[in-house]
Motif scaffolding. Structure first.
Motif, PDB file in Angstrom:
ATOM      1  N   SER A   1      52.212  34.484  37.707  1.00 11.35           N
ATOM      2  CA  SER A   1      52.429  35.941  37.742  1.00 11.35           C
ATOM      3  C   SER A   1      53.695  36.298  38.520  1.00 11.35           C
ATOM      4  CB  SER A   1      51.218  36.655  38.351  1.00 11.35           C
ATOM      5  OG  SER A   1      51.023  36.227  39.682  1.00 11.35           O
ATOM      6  N   GLN A   2      54.124  35.417  39.399  1.00 12.22           N
ATOM      7  CA  GLN A   2      55.346  35.659  40.173  1.00 12.22           C
ATOM      8  C   GLN A   2      56.602  35.211  39.422  1.00 12.22           C
ATOM      9  OE1 GLN A   2      54.736  37.362  43.031  1.00 12.22           O
ATOM     10  NE2 GLN A   2      52.636  37.179  42.270  1.00 12.22           N
ATOM     11  N   ASN A   3      56.410  34.569  38.270  1.00 12.45           N
ATOM     12  CA  ASN A   3      57.541  33.980  37.541  1.00 12.45           C
ATOM     13  C   ASN A   3      57.635  34.429  36.086  1.00 12.45           C
ATOM     14  OD1 ASN A   3      58.466  32.197  39.711  1.00 12.45           O
ATOM     15  ND2 ASN A   3      56.473  31.238  39.425  1.00 12.45           N
ATOM     16  N   ILE A   4      57.007  35.533  35.747  1.00  9.45           N
ATOM     17  CA  ILE A   4      57.039  36.005  34.361  1.00  9.45           C
ATOM     18  C   ILE A   4      58.445  36.505  34.046  1.00  9.45           C
ATOM     19  CG2 ILE A   4      56.132  37.694  32.722  1.00  9.45           C
ATOM     20  CD1 ILE A   4      53.477  37.544  34.320  1.00  9.45           C
ATOM     21  N   PRO A   5      59.063  35.965  33.011  1.00  9.14           N
ATOM     22  CA  PRO A   5      60.430  36.391  32.691  1.00  9.14           C
ATOM     23  C   PRO A   5      60.480  37.833  32.212  1.00  9.14           C
ATOM     24  CG  PRO A   5      59.628  34.793  31.078  1.00  9.14           C
ATOM     25  CD  PRO A   5      58.567  34.934  32.126  1.00  9.14           C
ATOM     26  N   SER A   6      61.567  38.493  32.513  1.00 12.33           N
ATOM     27  CA  SER A   6      61.791  39.860  32.076  1.00 12.33           C
ATOM     28  C   SER A   6      62.114  39.870  30.584  1.00 12.33           C
ATOM     29  CB  SER A   6      62.955  40.453  32.862  1.00 12.33           C
ATOM     30  OG  SER A   6      63.274  41.733  32.353  1.00 12.33           O
TER      31      SER A   6
ATOM     32  N   ILE B   1      71.906  38.858  29.631  1.00 13.14           N
ATOM     33  CA  ILE B   1      72.925  38.905  28.584  1.00 13.14           C
ATOM     34  C   ILE B   1      72.761  40.207  27.803  1.00 13.14           C
ATOM     35  CG2 ILE B   1      73.866  37.742  26.548  1.00 13.14           C
ATOM     36  CD1 ILE B   1      72.456  35.166  27.664  1.00 13.14           C
ATOM     37  N   PRO B   2      73.762  41.060  27.789  1.00 14.38           N
ATOM     38  CA  PRO B   2      73.656  42.342  27.072  1.00 14.38           C
ATOM     39  C   PRO B   2      73.265  42.150  25.604  1.00 14.38           C
ATOM     40  CG  PRO B   2      75.662  42.269  28.376  1.00 14.38           C
ATOM     41  CD  PRO B   2      75.073  40.890  28.409  1.00 14.38           C
ATOM     42  N   GLY B   3      72.276  42.924  25.179  1.00 14.07           N
ATOM     43  CA  GLY B   3      71.831  42.882  23.791  1.00 14.07           C
ATOM     44  C   GLY B   3      70.854  41.769  23.462  1.00 14.07           C
ATOM     45  N   ILE B   4      70.516  40.923  24.429  1.00 18.99           N
ATOM     46  CA  ILE B   4      69.570  39.827  24.196  1.00 18.99           C
ATOM     47  C   ILE B   4      68.268  40.154  24.937  1.00 18.99           C
ATOM     48  CG2 ILE B   4      69.082  37.362  24.477  1.00 18.99           C
ATOM     49  CD1 ILE B   4      71.335  37.832  22.541  1.00 18.99           C
ATOM     50  N   TYR B   5      67.175  40.125  24.174  1.00 23.65           N
ATOM     51  CA  TYR B   5      65.854  40.404  24.734  1.00 23.65           C
ATOM     52  C   TYR B   5      64.972  39.194  24.481  1.00 23.65           C
ATOM     53  CZ  TYR B   5      67.661  45.111  24.952  1.00 23.65           C
ATOM     54  OH  TYR B   5      68.431  46.203  25.242  1.00 23.65           O
ATOM     55  N   PHE B   6      63.999  39.002  25.361  1.00 15.21           N
ATOM     56  CA  PHE B   6      63.131  37.832  25.297  1.00 15.21           C
ATOM     57  C   PHE B   6      61.675  38.289  25.362  1.00 15.21           C
ATOM     58  CE2 PHE B   6      60.794  34.414  27.567  1.00 15.21           C
ATOM     59  CZ  PHE B   6      60.938  33.414  26.626  1.00 15.21           C
ATOM     60  N   ALA B   7      60.934  38.061  24.296  1.00 12.15           N
ATOM     61  CA  ALA B   7      59.514  38.400  24.265  1.00 12.15           C
ATOM     62  C   ALA B   7      58.753  37.158  23.813  1.00 12.15           C
ATOM     63  CB  ALA B   7      59.261  39.564  23.314  1.00 12.15           C
ATOM     64  N   SER B   8      57.877  36.653  24.660  1.00 15.85           N
ATOM     65  CA  SER B   8      57.149  35.426  24.316  1.00 15.85           C
ATOM     66  C   SER B   8      55.723  35.498  24.855  1.00 15.85           C
ATOM     67  CB  SER B   8      57.851  34.205  24.914  1.00 15.85           C
ATOM     68  OG  SER B   8      57.575  34.097  26.285  1.00 15.85           O
ATOM     69  N   MET B   9      54.912  34.552  24.427  1.00 11.73           N
ATOM     70  CA  MET B   9      53.519  34.527  24.871  1.00 11.73           C
ATOM     71  C   MET B   9      53.399  34.228  26.359  1.00 11.73           C
ATOM     72  SD  MET B   9      52.124  35.609  22.241  1.00 11.73           S
ATOM     73  CE  MET B   9      50.476  35.639  22.888  1.00 11.73           C
ATOM     74  N   SER B  10      54.442  33.697  26.973  1.00  9.51           N
ATOM     75  CA  SER B  10      54.374  33.447  28.418  1.00  9.51           C
ATOM     76  C   SER B  10      54.363  34.756  29.205  1.00  9.51           C
ATOM     77  CB  SER B  10      55.536  32.568  28.871  1.00  9.51           C
ATOM     78  OG  SER B  10      56.762  33.259  28.727  1.00  9.51           O
TER      79      SER B  10
END
Length: 127
Positions: A78-83, A88-97
């Protein structure tokens, strides 16, 4: 799990779609068996759900397997969940983690996707 309990069999030409999943260690013998061998192992269990079940009811089977089915969070994850928004402008990250503490599931995938889309739309409206 019978998926046609969620969506009418009418959408599948009257057929019933059944998912027979098993989550195992990568070394388990099921990873070495063929699709037909696995099907024969799983079919007897269907009579426990429906004593009238017959092998002839199976019109088609698909086998998908992977050694990695979902993230296994480490201590203090819970302390390391990526944003979602990356540096990087325009790059988004959505994952099951990022659905922690919940387990994987379509509803959580949809929710994290919607959060990412909202962030993108907010960013776009500010430019």
């Amino acid at each position: 799990m019978e998926h046609t309990n969620f969506l009418s069999p009418d959408h599948f030409g009257g057929d019933h779609i059944v998912y027979m999943g098993d989550y195992l260690e990568p070394e388990h013998e099921y990873f070495r068996l063929s699709q037909d061998e696995l099907l024969e192992r799983f079919l007897p269990a269907l009579t426990k759900f429906n004593p009238k079940f017959e092998r002839s009811w199976v019109k088609k089977a698909w086998l998908y397997r992977t050694a990695y089915a979902q993230p296994v969070p480490l201590v203090d994850h819970s302390q390391n969940i990526p944003s979602i928004q990356t540096p990087i402008p325009g790059i988004y990250f959505a994952s099951m983690s990022q659905v922690y503490p919940w387990d994987r599931g379509t509803n959580f995938a949809v929710e994290i996707g919607r959060r990412a889309a909202r962030l993108m739309m907010e960013k776009e409206s500010k430019t």
